[in-house]
Design a protein around this motif. Structure first.
Motif, short mmCIF file in Angstrom:
data_model
loop_
_atom_site.label_atom_id
_atom_site.label_comp_id
_atom_site.label_asym_id
_atom_site.label_seq_id
_atom_site.Cartn_x
_atom_site.Cartn_y
_atom_site.Cartn_z
N GLN A 20 0.83 -1.20 0.00
CA GLN A 20 0.00 0.00 0.00
C GLN A 20 0.87 1.26 0.00
O GLN A 20 0.60 2.22 -0.74
N GLN A 21 1.94 1.25 0.79
CA GLN A 21 2.84 2.40 0.81
C GLN A 21 3.54 2.61 -0.53
O GLN A 21 3.71 3.74 -0.98
N GLN A 59 1.06 4.20 -2.85
CA GLN A 59 0.84 5.59 -2.48
C GLN A 59 2.03 6.46 -2.88
O GLN A 59 1.86 7.58 -3.36
N LEU A 117 3.54 9.31 4.82
CA LEU A 117 3.36 7.88 4.54
C LEU A 117 4.04 7.01 5.60
O LEU A 117 3.65 5.86 5.81
#
Length: 221
Positions: free
Chosen positions: A55-56, A59, A103
């Protein structure tokens, strides 16, 4: 001789470089490409070292894509002044850094702080090694070595202050750093002899040729 003095000042600062202020359009495009390419590879390395989650990673990719698109559009905008363009660029860069930092987990932020400290310590070790090498190669006496060390320490302190001053734009930081480098000319003239300056130029040329050969070998792989 003037160019030699400036080059020596830059070398003594250790890892400080000053980019040319004026470039043609083709040169600017090449510089921008290298800048973004370097940033991208740097972020990829950061994600790997910090063990980003999927997910990071996604992003981060979205943040970088949005940043690059906005930066490209801004550079193509001919309806604003140069001053306003620079201000918007600085704002985009600050927002970009803030988004990336947002983040990170607390553990990742601590890891970055640790990595930064380790880099600083390694930079100090490398600077001391270069200073010792220069002392031997140039045949510096104790007084000269001490004066150069004090000059280098003062320069690094001043540059650190400039880099951490958030009230300054990137352009202002660039100009202040350039001014500091230029101010070293007179100091160096009083410390090193003309023969030692000539030797320093030869050392610098050898280092440059070695780096060029290393990069050429990397590209040939």
């Amino acid at each position: 001789m003037k160019k030699i003095i400036v080059s020596l000042a830059i070398l003594l600062v250790a890892a400080v470089t000053v980019n040319a202020q004026q470039q043609d359009q083709k040169g600017q495009q090449h510089q921008q490409f290298n800048h973004h390419d370097h940033k991208g590879r740097g972020h990829d390395m950061m994600a790997k070292k910090l063990n980003f989650s999927d997910q990071q990673k996604q992003q981060l990719k979205n943040i970088n894509t949005d940043y690059h698109n906005k930066m490209t559009a801004l550079k193509k905008n001919e309806d604003i002044t140069v001053r306003e363009s620079k201000m918007r660029i600085n704002t985009l860069r600050k927002d970009h850094r803030a988004q990336i930092r947002a983040l990170l987990t607390p553990e990742q932020k601590n890891q970055i702080a640790k990595m930064k400290q380790e880099r600083m310590e390694m930079a100090k070790i490398n600077a001391n090694a270069r200073a010792e090498k220069m002392k031997i190669k140039l045949g510096l006496n104790h007084t000269q070595a001490s004066q150069l060390k004090d000059m280098r320490t003062g320069m690094v302190t001043k540059m650190k202050s400039i880099h951490t001053d958030n009230s300054l734009s990137q352009e202002q930081k660039h100009e202040q750093i350039k001014t500091l480098v230029m101010q070293q000319k007179d100091q160096l003239k009083t410390i090193l002899t003309p023969e030692q300056l000539q030797q320093m130029q030869q050392m610098r040329k050898g280092d440059h040729d070695g780096r060029f050969q290393h990069h050429r070998e990397d590209f040939s792989k």
